[in-house]
Design a protein around this motif. Structure first.
Motif, PDB file in Angstrom:
ATOM      1  N   TYR B 227       0.837  -1.206   0.000  1.00  0.00           N
ATOM      2  CA  TYR B 227       0.000   0.000   0.000  1.00  0.00           C
ATOM      3  C   TYR B 227       0.868   1.252   0.000  1.00  0.00           C
ATOM      4  O   TYR B 227       0.658   2.179  -0.767  1.00  0.00           O
ATOM      5  CB  TYR B 227      -0.898  -0.050   1.233  1.00  0.00           C
ATOM      6  CG  TYR B 227      -1.792   1.144   1.443  1.00  0.00           C
ATOM      7  CD1 TYR B 227      -2.956   1.308   0.702  1.00  0.00           C
ATOM      8  CD2 TYR B 227      -1.508   2.096   2.406  1.00  0.00           C
ATOM      9  CE1 TYR B 227      -3.788   2.394   0.898  1.00  0.00           C
ATOM     10  CE2 TYR B 227      -2.342   3.192   2.610  1.00  0.00           C
ATOM     11  CZ  TYR B 227      -3.471   3.326   1.859  1.00  0.00           C
ATOM     12  OH  TYR B 227      -4.296   4.410   2.064  1.00  0.00           O
ATOM     13  N   SER B 231       1.384   1.085  -4.045  1.00  0.00           N
ATOM     14  CA  SER B 231      -0.069   1.015  -4.321  1.00  0.00           C
ATOM     15  C   SER B 231      -0.383  -0.117  -5.307  1.00  0.00           C
ATOM     16  O   SER B 231      -1.316  -0.012  -6.098  1.00  0.00           O
ATOM     17  CB  SER B 231      -0.598   2.330  -4.883  1.00  0.00           C
ATOM     18  OG  SER B 231      -0.769   3.260  -3.866  1.00  0.00           O
ATOM     19  N   GLY B 232       0.423  -1.139  -5.267  1.00  0.00           N
ATOM     20  CA  GLY B 232       0.167  -2.281  -6.153  1.00  0.00           C
ATOM     21  C   GLY B 232       0.795  -2.128  -7.533  1.00  0.00           C
ATOM     22  O   GLY B 232       0.763  -3.044  -8.342  1.00  0.00           O
ATOM     23  N   GLU B 239       0.515  -5.945  -6.949  1.00  0.00           N
ATOM     24  CA  GLU B 239      -0.802  -6.077  -6.318  1.00  0.00           C
ATOM     25  C   GLU B 239      -0.966  -7.485  -5.739  1.00  0.00           C
ATOM     26  O   GLU B 239      -0.833  -8.468  -6.451  1.00  0.00           O
ATOM     27  CB  GLU B 239      -1.882  -5.807  -7.360  1.00  0.00           C
ATOM     28  CG  GLU B 239      -3.259  -5.623  -6.775  1.00  0.00           C
ATOM     29  CD  GLU B 239      -4.234  -5.145  -7.835  1.00  0.00           C
ATOM     30  OE1 GLU B 239      -4.360  -3.930  -8.028  1.00  0.00           O
ATOM     31  OE2 GLU B 239      -4.850  -6.002  -8.498  1.00  0.00           O
ATOM     32  N   PHE B 243      -4.334  -6.734  -0.830  1.00  0.00           N
ATOM     33  CA  PHE B 243      -4.472  -5.365  -1.322  1.00  0.00           C
ATOM     34  C   PHE B 243      -5.647  -5.263  -2.294  1.00  0.00           C
ATOM     35  O   PHE B 243      -6.401  -4.292  -2.277  1.00  0.00           O
ATOM     36  CB  PHE B 243      -3.166  -4.914  -1.997  1.00  0.00           C
ATOM     37  CG  PHE B 243      -3.172  -3.463  -2.398  1.00  0.00           C
ATOM     38  CD1 PHE B 243      -3.258  -2.471  -1.432  1.00  0.00           C
ATOM     39  CD2 PHE B 243      -3.113  -3.082  -3.723  1.00  0.00           C
ATOM     40  CE1 PHE B 243      -3.284  -1.127  -1.783  1.00  0.00           C
ATOM     41  CE2 PHE B 243      -3.134  -1.736  -4.084  1.00  0.00           C
ATOM     42  CZ  PHE B 243      -3.220  -0.766  -3.110  1.00  0.00           C
ATOM     43  N   ILE B 247      -8.977  -2.995  -1.971  1.00  0.00           N
ATOM     44  CA  ILE B 247      -9.493  -2.076  -3.005  1.00  0.00           C
ATOM     45  C   ILE B 247     -10.975  -2.325  -3.252  1.00  0.00           C
ATOM     46  O   ILE B 247     -11.781  -1.400  -3.274  1.00  0.00           O
ATOM     47  CB  ILE B 247      -8.704  -2.255  -4.332  1.00  0.00           C
ATOM     48  CG1 ILE B 247      -7.287  -1.697  -4.180  1.00  0.00           C
ATOM     49  CG2 ILE B 247      -9.407  -1.536  -5.488  1.00  0.00           C
ATOM     50  CD1 ILE B 247      -6.383  -1.990  -5.365  1.00  0.00           C
ATOM     51  N   LEU B 250     -12.868  -1.522   0.502  1.00  0.00           N
ATOM     52  CA  LEU B 250     -12.858  -0.199   1.129  1.00  0.00           C
ATOM     53  C   LEU B 250     -12.572   0.948   0.177  1.00  0.00           C
ATOM     54  O   LEU B 250     -12.712   2.099   0.555  1.00  0.00           O
ATOM     55  CB  LEU B 250     -11.861  -0.189   2.293  1.00  0.00           C
ATOM     56  CG  LEU B 250     -12.357  -1.036   3.468  1.00  0.00           C
ATOM     57  CD1 LEU B 250     -11.272  -1.209   4.510  1.00  0.00           C
ATOM     58  CD2 LEU B 250     -13.602  -0.446   4.098  1.00  0.00           C
ATOM     59  N   ARG B 251     -12.165   0.667  -1.031  1.00  0.00           N
ATOM     60  CA  ARG B 251     -12.022   1.750  -2.008  1.00  0.00           C
ATOM     61  C   ARG B 251     -13.269   1.813  -2.892  1.00  0.00           C
ATOM     62  O   ARG B 251     -13.815   2.869  -3.124  1.00  0.00           O
ATOM     63  CB  ARG B 251     -10.799   1.513  -2.882  1.00  0.00           C
ATOM     64  CG  ARG B 251      -9.482   1.874  -2.222  1.00  0.00           C
ATOM     65  CD  ARG B 251      -9.204   3.366  -2.363  1.00  0.00           C
ATOM     66  NE  ARG B 251      -8.102   3.804  -1.548  1.00  0.00           N
ATOM     67  CZ  ARG B 251      -6.828   3.693  -1.899  1.00  0.00           C
ATOM     68  NH1 ARG B 251      -6.510   3.151  -3.048  1.00  0.00           N
ATOM     69  NH2 ARG B 251      -5.883   4.135  -1.110  1.00  0.00           N
ATOM     70  N   GLU B 252     -13.670   0.641  -3.372  1.00  0.00           N
ATOM     71  CA  GLU B 252     -14.819   0.611  -4.275  1.00  0.00           C
ATOM     72  C   GLU B 252     -16.112   0.335  -3.522  1.00  0.00           C
ATOM     73  O   GLU B 252     -17.191   0.378  -4.097  1.00  0.00           O
ATOM     74  CB  GLU B 252     -14.598  -0.436  -5.368  1.00  0.00           C
ATOM     75  CG  GLU B 252     -13.385  -0.142  -6.226  1.00  0.00           C
ATOM     76  CD  GLU B 252     -13.179  -1.159  -7.336  1.00  0.00           C
ATOM     77  OE1 GLU B 252     -14.081  -1.989  -7.559  1.00  0.00           O
ATOM     78  OE2 GLU B 252     -12.113  -1.133  -7.967  1.00  0.00           O
ATOM     79  N   PHE B 253     -15.980   0.005  -2.260  1.00  0.00           N
ATOM     80  CA  PHE B 253     -17.130  -0.227  -1.389  1.00  0.00           C
ATOM     81  C   PHE B 253     -18.029  -1.361  -1.866  1.00  0.00           C
ATOM     82  O   PHE B 253     -19.231  -1.331  -1.695  1.00  0.00           O
ATOM     83  CB  PHE B 253     -17.941   1.067  -1.255  1.00  0.00           C
ATOM     84  CG  PHE B 253     -18.324   1.342   0.168  1.00  0.00           C
ATOM     85  CD1 PHE B 253     -17.381   1.741   1.097  1.00  0.00           C
ATOM     86  CD2 PHE B 253     -19.623   1.181   0.595  1.00  0.00           C
ATOM     87  CE1 PHE B 253     -17.721   1.980   2.415  1.00  0.00           C
ATOM     88  CE2 PHE B 253     -19.982   1.416   1.908  1.00  0.00           C
ATOM     89  CZ  PHE B 253     -19.031   1.825   2.822  1.00  0.00           C
ATOM     90  N   GLN B 254     -17.442  -2.377  -2.457  1.00  0.00           N
ATOM     91  CA  GLN B 254     -18.209  -3.562  -2.849  1.00  0.00           C
ATOM     92  C   GLN B 254     -18.103  -4.573  -1.710  1.00  0.00           C
ATOM     93  O   GLN B 254     -17.347  -5.547  -1.800  1.00  0.00           O
ATOM     94  CB  GLN B 254     -17.648  -4.153  -4.137  1.00  0.00           C
ATOM     95  CG  GLN B 254     -17.722  -3.204  -5.326  1.00  0.00           C
ATOM     96  CD  GLN B 254     -17.354  -3.916  -6.615  1.00  0.00           C
ATOM     97  OE1 GLN B 254     -17.933  -4.938  -6.962  1.00  0.00           O
ATOM     98  NE2 GLN B 254     -16.380  -3.390  -7.320  1.00  0.00           N
TER      99      GLN B 254
END
Lengths: 512, 287
Positions: B227, B231-232, B239, B243, B247, B250-254
């Motif tokens: 991270y 960042s991959g 990646e 990680f 993503i 908590l990044r794309e909230f899926q």
């Protein structure tokens, strides 16, 4: 939307007189506004001091210090002293701002009265946010906000986020190099072309390549062509959109930049975007060593530290470069993003061989009040105080704060000359560049603001990063992105996405 | 005698077990069968849809898993070799033995994220001191932006940070070894090399396997280093599975999909670590 001089003149006069009257009691108490003193208004220091929020608590989730976190905390402390309110400020890394607010939102909790985030969160967050009350929308300080940033903070005409910051991507360049007659002659002799502020991305690449890898400022260090945000998942998708708008935003083909609004078919792998990504892959040759791994902070440090000739993205790199103590203060210039000599027409399926340029009104910092907060009035008063004229003027002079111009009165060159010691010509160029993008262009691109926006941007970042790293060709990478976008659209629902996207397209097509 | 009251004593422990292990895993499984994301919050039921998506349409997860396997095995192998060497060095009576023992543990005691930030500064290609030094010789390696070197950088940071853990466990093992086999080897005239091959290594095998498995479990969760360092990237060159799950979650909230990824990953890790442990036992422990 035309800039209304009638609204600017009184403000400019107020700001100018304020600058002369800076030694008031408020600036004695709060040195942050020493350059202007308090500026009269509904949310001024004077007005806030008449409010009494003793015994009440405001909880704010904001970004980490310094960018936006520092002004949030500073204004919280000031607000607390003026009103008696207890203000608890929680700092969160940028990457976690969305989820830290979204998790309690979805769980029906309200741990924060105010949440800071990016303006493109608006569609995902809006159902959990309290719209800005008419009282604040009608205030004089809000009337000073440019229409572009009213649009950015609003959804379908209703203001959801309180404007506290203004952002757009524009070109920053080393004026001392581009305007240097010796370098102009050298460039002409070696390339046969004029050295000037680049008008197209191709010209940008030519000039950046020419000034890459040699010591053109005689500081004993190598300098490079360009510093750009290329690190995957670190806002790089916004940099890619900036490079794409000239090739893909055709004013003669309304109905969508990211998607065809009618069919919801992604346009991201069209020839215009592919051309932009091809340029960007080429750009890896004229960025500093390791530039492919530069995030926004690296870009600011690199250009602001005098390492590169060009940079383009948010205001921060320019403001940092123009701060006192910067080695390149008054050696930088601002200009619109480069354009292109041709633009893709997706209706005819052919290139139009004509010059095109399009401003990218990129998303920026935004703040909003949680619907479930029990302190709506205090929360809006805090945001109104945050963005009052005195605080705002002081904030935009400090690069690390991340607060950038978004008020019409910000685009008056004199304030930068008088208060920040900018060169007159640079201040004029800066103001003209920004106001041109904000108020005069009819070919603007707004950020994607649809449900699941992070999924779309994340897919793009991954695809673009693969192309920059040489794992895929630009066409292959963007085909992969388009495929991902189709799947996301299918999962969330084409109609749902279309409904949200139409709001942004209406702004781009100047329908509202 | 009636021993039924023993269940009363088991009950608090059982409650804790349910609270911290069974409920989270159960909830993750339930979440993985929902479409919870930023737009549709809530536990609806979509059956195995997320799992079908993972197995049929998400090559990026499997590529990340392949990368993770490579990074884990490489880093743990290097940590084992280096940790064993360092442990052997301070096992015997040498000058400043105590000083070295503490010194070797320092990397493990530092905060991983902070140390990774410092490493990132070291390896910064245009501003970092490593390349400043290498520039003297005309070298300018792209530590963070070359597809191959970025993996090497991740490995260097991981090995630096966690070799002390291996060192600590192996040193504890060495200090607990019986003296008799060494006496016997000495009487038989075995030199240091033969003593190591035929006495030390076999005697250390059980604790080595334990240390390797513990580190493999930890290394398979590698996240903070990636991270902060890359960042991959570049592209997806570094990646890893965790990680990627981060993503998606908590990044794309899926949430629903990332729960499916997490649960699948958990199952894969349980199976693969069990196999690895059995293979190690077969290779390292002689009857």
């Amino acid at each position: 939307m035309k800039l209304k001089l009638t609204s600017i003149i009184p403000l400019t006069v107020a700001l100018s007189t304020a600058s002369a009257a800076y030694a008031d009691k408020w600036s004695d108490m709060f040195p942050h506004i020493k350059n202007t003193g308090d500026i009269p208004g509904e949310c001024s220091y004077e007005s806030m001091s008449k409010k009494d929020y003793s015994g009440q608590k405001l909880t704010i989730n904001t970004h980490a210090v310094p960018v936006m976190g520092e002004p949030t905390a500073l204004h919280a402390e000031q607000f607390s002293k003026l009103t008696g309110a207890e203000v608890d400020v929680i700092h969160t890394p940028a990457g976690d701002l969305y989820s830290k607010a979204m998790v309690p939102f979805q769980a029906g909790q309200a741990p924060y009265d105010i949440v800071f985030g990016f303006s493109n969160f608006i569609r995902d967050w809006m159902q959990y946010l309290e719209p800005v009350p008419a009282k604040y929308v009608e205030m004089r300080q809000m009337k000073d906000v440019t229409q572009s940033h009213i649009d950015v903070a609003s959804w379908d005409g209703q203001m959801i986020q309180y404007p506290i910051d203004g952002d757009r991507h524009y070109l920053k360049y080393r004026k001392d190099v581009i305007d240097n007659p010796e370098y102009q002659a050298k460039y002409k002799a070696e390339t046969g072309k004029e050295l000037r502020v680049p008008q197209t991305w191709k010209e940008y690449a030519e000039i950046a390549s020419f000034f890459n890898g040699w010591d053109w400022d005689n500081d004993g260090e190598l300098e490079y062509g360009s510093a750009e945000v290329m690190k995957k998942d670190d806002l790089m998708y916004a940099a890619f959109y900036s490079r794409s708008v000239a090739y893909s935003k055709n004013p003669r083909t309304p109905g969508g930049f990211f998607f065809d609004l009618e069919t919801m078919e992604p346009l991201i792998n069209g020839p215009g975007f592919v051309e932009a990504l091809t340029d960007w892959v080429e750009a890896t040759k004229y960025v500093p060593p390791g530039g492919i791994n530069f995030g926004l902070g690296d870009e600011i440090n690199s250009f602001g530290g005098g390492q590169t000739l060009f940079s383009f993205s948010w205001d921060d790199a320019f403001v940092a470069a123009m701060e006192d103590g910067s080695p390149i203060k008054n050696k930088v210039g601002a200009a619109p993003l480069p354009g292109s000599d041709r633009v893709w027409n997706r209706v005819s399926g052919a290139w139009e061989e004509t010059y095109n340029q399009a401003p990218y009104i990129v998303w920026g910092w935004a703040a909003a009040v949680a619907k479930k907060s029990k302190n709506h009035e205090m929360a809006f008063d805090y945001l109104c105080f945050f963005a009052n004229d005195a605080n705002h003027q002081a904030d935009i002079a400090i690069g690390r704060f991340g607060v950038n111009p978004f008020k019409k009165s910000d685009f008056v060159p004199e304030i930068y000359v008088e208060r920040q010691g900018w060169d007159e010509q640079i201040a004029k160029e800066y103001s003209e560049t920004l106001i041109e993008m904000e108020e005069k262009s009819t070919n603007r691109v707004f950020p994607l603001r649809v449900p699941g926006v992070f999924q779309f941007n994340s897919a793009l970042a991954t695809g673009a990063a693969k192309a920059l790293a040489g794992q895929l060709s630009p066409q292959e990478a963007l085909d992969e992105v388009a495929d991902q976008w189709r799947k996301i659209t299918k999962r969330i629902g084409a109609d749902t996405i279309r409904e949200a996207y139409a709001v942004g397209v209406a702004l781009e097509d100047n329908l509202k | 005698m009636n021993f039924k009251h023993k269940y009363l004593f088991l009950f608090p422990g059982l409650l804790v077990l349910i609270g911290i292990l069974i409920f989270p895993v159960g909830f993750t499984v339930r979440l993985s069968m929902s479409s919870w994301d930023s737009f549709f919050p809530g536990l609806d039921y979509v059956g195995l849809e997320n799992y079908f998506r993972l197995f049929q349409d998400d090559s990026r997860f499997w590529e990340a898993f392949g990368r993770l396997s490579f990074l884990s095995v490489t880093t743990v192998t290097l940590q084992y070799v280096l940790g064993f060497a360092l442990a052997l060095m301070v096992w015997k009576d040498i000058a400043f033995k105590r000083f070295f023992r503490v010194l070797f543990l320092i990397p493990m005691m530092t905060t991983p994220v902070i140390m990774t930030v410092i490493w990132k500064t070291f390896f910064h290609e245009s501003l970092g001191p490593v390349n400043d030094f290498l520039n003297i010789f005309g070298w300018n390696p792209l530590w963070l932006s070359s597809e191959i070197l970025s993996k090497v950088t991740v490995i260097i940071v991981e090995v630096w940070q966690w070799t002390p853990f291996m060192f600590l466990l192996l040193l504890a093992g060495l200090l607990s070894l019986p003296k008799e086999p060494y006496l016997a080897a000495s009487i038989d005239g075995a030199g240091p090399y033969r003593t190591f091959i035929y006495v030390t290594f076999p005697l250390m095998a059980p604790i080595s396997i334990g240390a390797i498995i513990i580190r493999l479990i930890e290394a398979s969760k590698i996240m903070d280093t990636v991270y902060v360092l890359t960042s991959g990237g570049p592209g997806t060159a570094t990646e890893t599975s965790s990680f990627y799950i981060f993503i998606k979650g908590l990044r794309e909230f899926q949430f629903g999909y990332s729960a499916a990824l997490s649960f699948t990953y958990l199952i894969i890790m349980i199976i693969s670590l069990t196999i690895i442990a059995k293979v190690l036992v077969r290779l390292m422990i002689r009857e």
